[in-house]
Design a protein around this motif. Structure first.
Motif, PDB file in Angstrom:
ATOM      1  N   ASP A   1      31.471  30.357  54.330  1.00  0.00           N
ATOM      2  CA  ASP A   1      30.008  31.044  54.329  1.00  0.00           C
ATOM      3  C   ASP A   1      29.948  32.097  55.552  1.00  0.00           C
ATOM      4  N   ALA A   2      28.991  33.280  54.902  1.00  0.00           N
ATOM      5  CA  ALA A   2      28.872  33.751  55.824  1.00  0.00           C
ATOM      6  C   ALA A   2      27.245  34.222  56.119  1.00  0.00           C
ATOM      7  N   VAL A   3      26.248  35.440  56.812  1.00  0.00           N
ATOM      8  CA  VAL A   3      25.293  35.093  55.856  1.00  0.00           C
ATOM      9  C   VAL A   3      24.935  35.813  54.588  1.00  0.00           C
ATOM     10  N   ARG A   4      25.270  37.404  54.552  1.00  0.00           N
ATOM     11  CA  ARG A   4      24.883  37.745  52.997  1.00  0.00           C
ATOM     12  C   ARG A   4      26.417  37.402  52.721  1.00  0.00           C
ATOM     13  N   VAL A   5      27.900  37.285  53.403  1.00  0.00           N
ATOM     14  CA  VAL A   5      28.575  36.859  51.941  1.00  0.00           C
ATOM     15  C   VAL A   5      29.626  35.973  52.066  1.00  0.00           C
ATOM     16  N   ARG A   6      30.284  35.673  50.933  1.00  0.00           N
ATOM     17  CA  ARG A   6      30.929  34.420  51.106  1.00  0.00           C
ATOM     18  C   ARG A   6      32.388  35.132  50.578  1.00  0.00           C
ATOM     19  N   LEU A   7      33.457  34.211  51.677  1.00  0.00           N
ATOM     20  CA  LEU A   7      34.788  34.293  51.433  1.00  0.00           C
ATOM     21  C   LEU A   7      34.848  32.946  50.482  1.00  0.00           C
ATOM     22  N   ARG A   8      35.408  33.957  48.904  1.00  0.00           N
ATOM     23  CA  ARG A   8      36.295  31.747  48.073  1.00  0.00           C
ATOM     24  C   ARG A   8      36.988  32.698  47.520  1.00  0.00           C
ATOM     25  N   PRO A   9      37.911  31.514  46.992  1.00  0.00           N
ATOM     26  CA  PRO A   9      38.503  31.733  45.858  1.00  0.00           C
ATOM     27  C   PRO A   9      38.615  32.760  44.427  1.00  0.00           C
ATOM     28  N   MET A  10      38.784  33.560  44.138  1.00  0.00           N
ATOM     29  CA  MET A  10      38.954  34.469  42.943  1.00  0.00           C
ATOM     30  C   MET A  10      39.546  33.560  41.798  1.00  0.00           C
ATOM     31  N   THR A  11      38.756  34.227  40.653  1.00  0.00           N
ATOM     32  CA  THR A  11      39.224  33.789  39.348  1.00  0.00           C
ATOM     33  C   THR A  11      38.952  35.377  38.540  1.00  0.00           C
ATOM     34  N   GLU A  12      39.607  34.743  37.122  1.00  0.00           N
ATOM     35  CA  GLU A  12      39.543  35.733  35.885  1.00  0.00           C
ATOM     36  C   GLU A  12      38.849  36.149  35.942  1.00  0.00           C
ATOM     37  N   ASP A  13      36.946  35.475  35.774  1.00  0.00           N
ATOM     38  CA  ASP A  13      35.815  36.144  35.833  1.00  0.00           C
ATOM     39  C   ASP A  13      35.864  37.817  36.505  1.00  0.00           C
ATOM     40  N   ASP A  14      36.510  37.536  37.662  1.00  0.00           N
ATOM     41  CA  ASP A  14      36.647  38.612  38.892  1.00  0.00           C
ATOM     42  C   ASP A  14      37.765  39.426  38.443  1.00  0.00           C
ATOM     43  N   ILE A  15      38.003  39.395  37.634  1.00  0.00           N
ATOM     44  CA  ILE A  15      38.742  40.920  37.680  1.00  0.00           C
ATOM     45  C   ILE A  15      38.380  42.364  36.537  1.00  0.00           C
ATOM     46  N   ASP A  16      37.764  42.459  36.134  1.00  0.00           N
ATOM     47  CA  ASP A  16      36.842  43.771  36.180  1.00  0.00           C
ATOM     48  C   ASP A  16      36.689  43.724  37.414  1.00  0.00           C
ATOM     49  N   SER A  17      35.962  43.187  38.590  1.00  0.00           N
ATOM     50  CA  SER A  17      36.066  43.426  40.016  1.00  0.00           C
ATOM     51  C   SER A  17      36.705  44.103  40.692  1.00  0.00           C
ATOM     52  N   LEU A  18      37.691  43.236  40.790  1.00  0.00           N
ATOM     53  CA  LEU A  18      38.815  43.684  41.534  1.00  0.00           C
ATOM     54  C   LEU A  18      38.918  45.459  40.832  1.00  0.00           C
ATOM     55  N   PHE A  19      39.299  45.651  39.255  1.00  0.00           N
ATOM     56  CA  PHE A  19      39.935  46.467  39.040  1.00  0.00           C
ATOM     57  C   PHE A  19      38.935  47.613  39.400  1.00  0.00           C
ATOM     58  N   THR A  20      37.618  48.086  39.599  1.00  0.00           N
ATOM     59  CA  THR A  20      36.696  48.851  40.009  1.00  0.00           C
ATOM     60  C   THR A  20      36.826  49.003  41.711  1.00  0.00           C
ATOM     61  N   ILE A  21      37.223  47.790  42.533  1.00  0.00           N
ATOM     62  CA  ILE A  21      37.364  47.921  44.099  1.00  0.00           C
ATOM     63  C   ILE A  21      39.040  48.645  43.807  1.00  0.00           C
ATOM     64  N   PHE A  22      39.465  48.576  43.152  1.00  0.00           N
ATOM     65  CA  PHE A  22      41.254  49.300  43.650  1.00  0.00           C
ATOM     66  C   PHE A  22      41.850  50.111  42.453  1.00  0.00           C
ATOM     67  N   SER A  23      41.402  50.360  42.109  1.00  0.00           N
ATOM     68  CA  SER A  23      41.410  51.273  40.922  1.00  0.00           C
ATOM     69  C   SER A  23      40.947  53.005  41.448  1.00  0.00           C
ATOM     70  N   ASN A  24      39.694  52.557  42.050  1.00  0.00           N
ATOM     71  CA  ASN A  24      38.649  53.837  43.320  1.00  0.00           C
ATOM     72  C   ASN A  24      40.273  54.480  43.947  1.00  0.00           C
ATOM     73  N   PRO A  25      39.650  55.966  43.730  1.00  0.00           N
ATOM     74  CA  PRO A  25      40.815  56.367  44.404  1.00  0.00           C
ATOM     75  C   PRO A  25      40.388  56.907  45.957  1.00  0.00           C
ATOM     76  N   GLU A  26      39.300  56.295  46.731  1.00  0.00           N
ATOM     77  CA  GLU A  26      38.618  56.788  47.988  1.00  0.00           C
ATOM     78  C   GLU A  26      39.300  55.486  48.469  1.00  0.00           C
ATOM     79  N   VAL A  27      38.611  54.616  48.011  1.00  0.00           N
ATOM     80  CA  VAL A  27      39.563  52.757  48.323  1.00  0.00           C
ATOM     81  C   VAL A  27      40.787  52.605  48.989  1.00  0.00           C
TER      82      VAL A  27
END
Length: 199
Positions: free
Chosen positions: A14-40
């Protein structure tokens, strides 16, 4: 730390505003949003993901590499709602020589708010204190000014220029090599950033 203990499970950091945590199947859509973006993905080591299935494959690969003890990848989530907005990674940990590589990505919609710097400070604290690392390395594209600025603000020092190191999507890319030593971290003022771990 006992090497076997490290690989039992990813801790939550845990940090102040964010948390580093294990990822689950519930995160797949978010992973796609992040890693499908050409700018990212402009300066990444692989091309943008093309569909949700590829994001599911990325999650599966993350778990496989953890089981192989070659990579620890956390999801970076907002603490207020647990939304996954990025990833932070320790790659190729070498417990004999006490060094590891660091990597990170942040969803385009969340650029410019300091989230990744906050996440990386917490991760560096974990790597230096809990994993007893002495050296942390980073590889960054010379054209990626924002990432370079992030690393340098965290205290990383430029150590080398690697010509034509990556071949991604038909493009040959150079790389800058950065390093951060534990004594530098301890005296830089970056150490001691509020963070807590729950296991």
């Amino acid at each position: 730390m006992n090497p076997n203990t490290i690989w039992q499970s990813l801790p939550i950091i845990d940090a102040v505003r964010v948390r580093l945590r294990p990822m689950t199947e519930d995160d797949i859509d978010s992973l796609f949003t992040i890693f499908s973006n050409p700018e990212v993905m402009r300066y990444w080591s692989f091309t943008p993901l093309v569909d949700r299935e590829a994001a599911a494959g990325l999650l599966a690969q993350t778990r496989e590499l953890f089981e192989q003890r070659t990579m620890m990848k956390w999801g970076v989530a907002l603490r207020e709602n647990d939304e996954l907005i990025g990833t932070a990674t320790l790659i190729h940990p070498d417990l004999t020589h006490h060094r590891v590589e660091i990597g990170y990505a942040l969803a385009r919609a969340h650029w410019g708010h300091g989230y990744i710097s906050e996440a990386l400070r917490a991760l560096l604290e974990y790597a230096f204190k809990e994993l007893a690392m002495h050296r942390i390395e980073a590889d960054v594209d010379p054209r990626n000014a924002a990432s370079i600025k992030t690393l340098e603000r965290l205290g990383f020092q430029r150590e080398g220029y690697l010509r034509e190191r990556w071949h991604v999507g038909g493009e040959i890319q150079d790389a800058l090599f950065y390093g951060l030593l534990r004594p530098e971290w301890e005296v830089s003022g970056s150490a001691g950033i509020p963070a807590c771990k729950s296991w």
